[in-house]
Motif scaffolding. Structure first.
Motif, PDB file in Angstrom:
ATOM      1  N   PHE A  35       0.671  -1.184   0.065  1.00 37.87           N
ATOM      2  CA  PHE A  35      -0.029  -0.077  -0.052  1.00 37.87           C
ATOM      3  C   PHE A  35       0.785   1.257   0.038  1.00 37.87           C
ATOM      4  O   PHE A  35       0.562   2.319  -0.672  1.00 37.87           O
ATOM      5  CB  PHE A  35      -1.033   0.008   1.170  1.00 37.87           C
ATOM      6  N   SER A  60      -9.597   9.421  -2.489  1.00 37.20           N
ATOM      7  CA  SER A  60      -8.213   9.037  -1.703  1.00 37.20           C
ATOM      8  C   SER A  60      -7.758   7.753  -2.447  1.00 37.20           C
ATOM      9  O   SER A  60      -8.493   6.962  -3.030  1.00 37.20           O
ATOM     10  CB  SER A  60      -8.509   8.928  -0.296  1.00 37.20           C
ATOM     11  N   LYS A  61      -6.480   7.436  -2.158  1.00 35.74           N
ATOM     12  CA  LYS A  61      -6.081   5.977  -2.321  1.00 35.74           C
ATOM     13  C   LYS A  61      -6.500   5.258  -1.530  1.00 35.74           C
ATOM     14  O   LYS A  61      -6.607   3.913  -2.048  1.00 35.74           O
ATOM     15  CB  LYS A  61      -4.165   6.210  -2.259  1.00 35.74           C
ATOM     16  N   SER A  62      -6.786   5.468  -0.364  1.00 38.07           N
ATOM     17  CA  SER A  62      -7.536   4.554   0.800  1.00 38.07           C
ATOM     18  C   SER A  62      -8.810   3.929   0.167  1.00 38.07           C
ATOM     19  O   SER A  62      -9.314   2.723   0.355  1.00 38.07           O
ATOM     20  CB  SER A  62      -7.631   4.966   2.271  1.00 38.07           C
ATOM     21  N   GLU A  63      -9.611   4.862  -0.531  1.00 33.10           N
ATOM     22  CA  GLU A  63     -10.983   4.410  -1.031  1.00 33.10           C
ATOM     23  C   GLU A  63     -10.803   3.340  -1.859  1.00 33.10           C
ATOM     24  O   GLU A  63     -11.692   2.328  -2.142  1.00 33.10           O
ATOM     25  CB  GLU A  63     -11.650   5.400  -1.689  1.00 33.10           C
ATOM     26  N   ILE A 118      -5.958  -4.371   4.598  1.00 38.68           N
ATOM     27  CA  ILE A 118      -7.030  -3.363   5.668  1.00 38.68           C
ATOM     28  C   ILE A 118      -6.562  -3.752   6.991  1.00 38.68           C
ATOM     29  O   ILE A 118      -6.347  -2.808   7.639  1.00 38.68           O
ATOM     30  CB  ILE A 118      -8.275  -3.685   5.240  1.00 38.68           C
ATOM     31  N   THR A 121      -2.419  -2.910   7.394  1.00 43.64           N
ATOM     32  CA  THR A 121      -1.904  -1.454   7.191  1.00 43.64           C
ATOM     33  C   THR A 121      -2.224  -0.198   8.057  1.00 43.64           C
ATOM     34  O   THR A 121      -3.442  -0.116   8.192  1.00 43.64           O
ATOM     35  CB  THR A 121      -2.109  -1.027   5.907  1.00 43.64           C
ATOM     36  N   GLN A 123      -2.493   2.941   8.120  1.00 44.10           N
ATOM     37  CA  GLN A 123      -3.331   4.160   7.453  1.00 44.10           C
ATOM     38  C   GLN A 123      -4.583   3.380   7.297  1.00 44.10           C
ATOM     39  O   GLN A 123      -5.645   4.151   7.268  1.00 44.10           O
ATOM     40  CB  GLN A 123      -2.701   4.716   6.392  1.00 44.10           C
ATOM     41  N   LEU A 124      -4.843   2.335   6.557  1.00 41.39           N
ATOM     42  CA  LEU A 124      -6.073   1.674   6.430  1.00 41.39           C
ATOM     43  C   LEU A 124      -7.065   1.210   7.562  1.00 41.39           C
ATOM     44  O   LEU A 124      -8.227   1.362   7.718  1.00 41.39           O
ATOM     45  CB  LEU A 124      -5.844   0.253   5.624  1.00 41.39           C
ATOM     46  N   HIS A 127      -8.663   4.445   8.736  1.00 39.23           N
ATOM     47  CA  HIS A 127      -9.452   4.596   7.481  1.00 39.23           C
ATOM     48  C   HIS A 127     -10.606   3.586   7.615  1.00 39.23           C
ATOM     49  O   HIS A 127     -11.969   4.112   7.503  1.00 39.23           O
ATOM     50  CB  HIS A 127      -9.041   4.535   6.341  1.00 39.23           C
ATOM     51  N   SER A 128     -10.466   2.392   8.245  1.00 41.24           N
ATOM     52  CA  SER A 128     -11.654   1.630   8.321  1.00 41.24           C
ATOM     53  C   SER A 128     -12.339   1.733   9.471  1.00 41.24           C
ATOM     54  O   SER A 128     -13.699   1.249   9.581  1.00 41.24           O
ATOM     55  CB  SER A 128     -10.953   0.123   8.753  1.00 41.24           C
TER      56      SER A 128
END
Length: 219
Positions: A35, A60-63, A118, A121, A123-124, A127-128
């Motif tokens: 990621f 975003s990249k996460s999306e 998910i 990571t 950052q994910l 975001h989750s």
């Protein structure tokens, strides 16, 4: 053919104009490189589009990693709205969660790698929290309507957290064990929840109800 080969073949072809295809390209790049090693520019370049065009599909990249999560949530909500009230609330949720997590055979390997990303990571993981809150809200809304209580009532909120917890436990084991069956793990994880909430959901009419007095749900 490896994911890397799939991404490379995109170069030189007509630019991507479909959100689903762009998402698959981005996910495959992240699976291949990790990621953190993939930028929005990398995904846009592999898809043959400009960076600004990328943001017309994803914010975003996460999306990208979450795919069509909003579409899945809409179907999850419709599934719960269509349940038979003669079926226990927890059983209705379990069946809807199974359908929510139904994966085509051709996508199992990719989805397992997606979920590993998910879960592992940082950052994910952050975001989750937003995504899982949206998922829990579907359960809260369903139970508030079914039980005729406010959305802020403790029981719908508590059940939504419990359902998320057992679902994530199933997913973590599925990610760790390649031969495991996700639907079976979900069934095992949900086992016992009906008994745990029996006094406040679908109680025996002959027994006194342990929950607070019902009132109209929030609007």
């Amino acid at each position: 053919m490896t994911q890397a080969g799939t991404v490379q073949r995109r170069r030189g072809r007509a630019q991507v104009t479909d959100r689903g295809e762009l998402g698959r390209i981005g996910l495959d790049l992240m699976i291949e490189r990790g990621f953190d090693a993939v930028s929005v520019e990398d995904i846009a370049s592999a898809a043959g589009i400009a960076r600004r065009t990328y943001f017309s599909y994803f914010s975003s990249k996460s999306e990208v990693v979450w795919g069509d999560f909003d579409g899945l949530l809409a179907r999850f909500r419709a599934d719960l709205d269509g349940t038979d009230t003669a079926t226990s609330a927890i059983e209705s949720i379990r069946e809807a969660v199974r359908r929510f997590n139904r994966i085509p055979d051709a996508e199992i390997v990719r989805h397992r790698r997606r979920m590993r990303m998910i879960i592992e990571t940082p950052q994910l993981v952050a975001h989750s929290a937003v995504r899982y809150a949206d998922w829990r809200a579907v359960i809260v809304d369903y139970l508030a309507r079914r039980e005729r209580v406010a959305r802020s009532s403790v029981v719908p909120v508590a059940v939504s957290w419990a359902c998320l917890g057992v679902s994530m436990a199933a997913y973590e084991q599925w990610v760790a064990e390649p031969d495991a069956d996700l639907a079976t793990l979900i069934d095992e994880a949900f086992r016992g929840l009906r008994d745990a909430f029996a006094e406040v959901l679908d109680p025996d009419p002959a027994q006194p109800r342990a929950s607070a007095e019902r009132r109209p749900p929030d609007h």
